[in-house]
Motif scaffolding. Sequence first.
Motif, PDB file in Angstrom:
ATOM      1  N   ARG A   1      10.038   4.824  -1.947  1.00  0.00           N
ATOM      2  CA  ARG A   1       9.137   3.534  -3.161  1.00  0.00           C
ATOM      3  C   ARG A   1      10.459   2.690  -2.758  1.00  0.00           C
TER       4      ARG A   1
ATOM      5  N   LEU B   1       1.229  -1.015   0.002  1.00  0.00           N
ATOM      6  CA  LEU B   1       0.165   0.044   0.247  1.00  0.00           C
ATOM      7  C   LEU B   1       0.636   1.387  -0.462  1.00  0.00           C
TER       8      LEU B   1
ATOM      9  N   GLU C   1       1.838   6.613  -6.654  1.00  0.00           N
ATOM     10  CA  GLU C   1       0.870   7.193  -7.417  1.00  0.00           C
ATOM     11  C   GLU C   1       0.821   8.535  -7.407  1.00  0.00           C
ATOM     12  N   LYS C   2       1.963   9.294  -6.396  1.00  0.00           N
ATOM     13  CA  LYS C   2       2.279  10.381  -6.448  1.00  0.00           C
ATOM     14  C   LYS C   2       3.546  10.967  -6.770  1.00  0.00           C
TER      15      LYS C   2
ATOM     16  N   GLU D   1       2.331   1.584  -3.847  1.00  0.00           N
ATOM     17  CA  GLU D   1       1.329   1.980  -4.463  1.00  0.00           C
ATOM     18  C   GLU D   1       1.235   3.123  -4.175  1.00  0.00           C
ATOM     19  N   GLU D   2       0.659   3.827  -3.138  1.00  0.00           N
ATOM     20  CA  GLU D   2       0.846   5.687  -2.832  1.00  0.00           C
ATOM     21  C   GLU D   2       1.271   6.187  -3.207  1.00  0.00           C
TER      22      GLU D   2
END
Length: 78
Positions: free
Chosen positions: A58, A20, A27-28, A23-24
Amino acid sequence: MNDESKNQLELVQEYRKQVLIYEELDEKIDSLIMANGGATENMSKADLKQYREWAQQRTEAQNEMRILEQQLSMDTDD
């Protein structure tokens, strides 16, 4: 639930948490790149600094995921 099952569950939960987070951040990063015409070359110094911070975070999440994957696969190889 025995100790081994409890440990497996904890590893899986931590793995999901790292996914999670990854993925966050991904996306950012994608949003930041797209907001700058699709290239880091177009970023301001502030955006480039933010990009690098998120990219490092990341990478750390991805590394943690790999470690957890190895632990989970080693535990199931018995």
